[in-house]
Design an enzyme around this catalytic site. Structure first.
Site, PDB file in Angstrom:
ATOM      1  N   GLY A  13      -2.589  45.336  77.684  1.00 53.05           N
ATOM      2  CA  GLY A  13      -3.824  44.592  77.864  1.00 53.05           C
ATOM      3  C   GLY A  13      -3.622  43.498  78.901  1.00 53.05           C
ATOM      4  O   GLY A  13      -2.699  43.557  79.712  1.00 53.05           O
ATOM      5  N   LEU A  14      -4.486  42.503  78.878  1.00 58.24           N
ATOM      6  CA  LEU A  14      -4.350  41.393  79.826  1.00 58.24           C
ATOM      7  C   LEU A  14      -3.454  40.325  79.221  1.00 58.24           C
ATOM      8  O   LEU A  14      -3.904  39.257  78.802  1.00 58.24           O
ATOM      9  CB  LEU A  14      -5.709  40.819  80.210  1.00 58.24           C
ATOM     10  CG  LEU A  14      -6.449  41.593  81.279  1.00 58.24           C
ATOM     11  CD1 LEU A  14      -7.754  40.904  81.650  1.00 58.24           C
ATOM     12  CD2 LEU A  14      -5.597  41.787  82.516  1.00 58.24           C
ATOM     13  N   HIS A  15      -2.183  40.636  79.139  1.00 57.26           N
ATOM     14  CA  HIS A  15      -1.162  39.719  78.649  1.00 57.26           C
ATOM     15  C   HIS A  15      -0.019  39.713  79.644  1.00 57.26           C
ATOM     16  O   HIS A  15       0.199  40.683  80.357  1.00 57.26           O
ATOM     17  CB  HIS A  15      -0.658  40.145  77.260  1.00 57.26           C
ATOM     18  CG  HIS A  15      -1.709  39.994  76.211  1.00 57.26           C
ATOM     19  ND1 HIS A  15      -2.049  38.780  75.676  1.00 57.26           N
ATOM     20  CD2 HIS A  15      -2.517  40.905  75.625  1.00 57.26           C
ATOM     21  CE1 HIS A  15      -3.013  38.946  74.798  1.00 57.26           C
ATOM     22  NE2 HIS A  15      -3.322  40.224  74.754  1.00 57.26           N
ATOM     23  N   ALA A  16       0.694  38.613  79.684  1.00 63.41           N
ATOM     24  CA  ALA A  16       1.889  38.460  80.510  1.00 63.41           C
ATOM     25  C   ALA A  16       1.654  38.874  81.962  1.00 63.41           C
ATOM     26  O   ALA A  16       0.788  38.323  82.626  1.00 63.41           O
ATOM     27  CB  ALA A  16       3.056  39.193  79.878  1.00 63.41           C
ATOM     28  N   PRO A  18       0.368  41.620  83.649  1.00 64.25           N
ATOM     29  CA  PRO A  18      -0.955  42.050  84.139  1.00 64.25           C
ATOM     30  C   PRO A  18      -1.961  40.900  84.212  1.00 64.25           C
ATOM     31  O   PRO A  18      -2.747  40.826  85.152  1.00 64.25           O
ATOM     32  CB  PRO A  18      -1.394  43.104  83.121  1.00 64.25           C
ATOM     33  CG  PRO A  18      -0.130  43.592  82.509  1.00 64.25           C
ATOM     34  CD  PRO A  18       0.793  42.408  82.489  1.00 64.25           C
TER      35      PRO A  18
END
Length: 97
Positions: A13-16, A18
């Site tokens: 997902g949109l973590h770290a 990305p």
């Protein structure tokens, strides 16, 4: 107000990483971009903390938008739409991240 939809393709997902890549790209546009998903209010896509805490998981459909008032400056409506398309492509191409 220009709006574009995309699906988050990064497996985390949109973590770290990305999320950082996405926020960097948003910041480079110079536009106040908002990102939202169903059920939540939009957050400032230029803020790594806001993007990561909003929880945009793999497969999540998001809506990217630019406030209409932001288009009074040097960026046109079509320029904002092009920027949103580029950001949507980035979100949809991060599957290998």
């Amino acid at each position: 107000m220009p709006v574009h939809k995309a699906v988050v393709s990064a497996s985390v997902g949109l973590h770290a990483r990305p999320a950082a890549m996405f926020v960097r790209a948003v910041t480079e546009t110079g536009l106040p971009v908002s990102i939202r998903k169903a059920g939540i209010q939009g957050v400032d896509a230029r803020s790594l903390l806001e993007v990561m805490t909003a929880d945009f998981p793999f497969g999540c459909e998001v809506e990217l938008s630019v406030a209409e008032g932001a288009l009074n400056g040097p960026v046109s409506h079509s320029g904002a739409e092009a920027a949103l398309r580029m950001l949507a492509r980035l979100l949809e191409s991060q599957g290998a991240s």
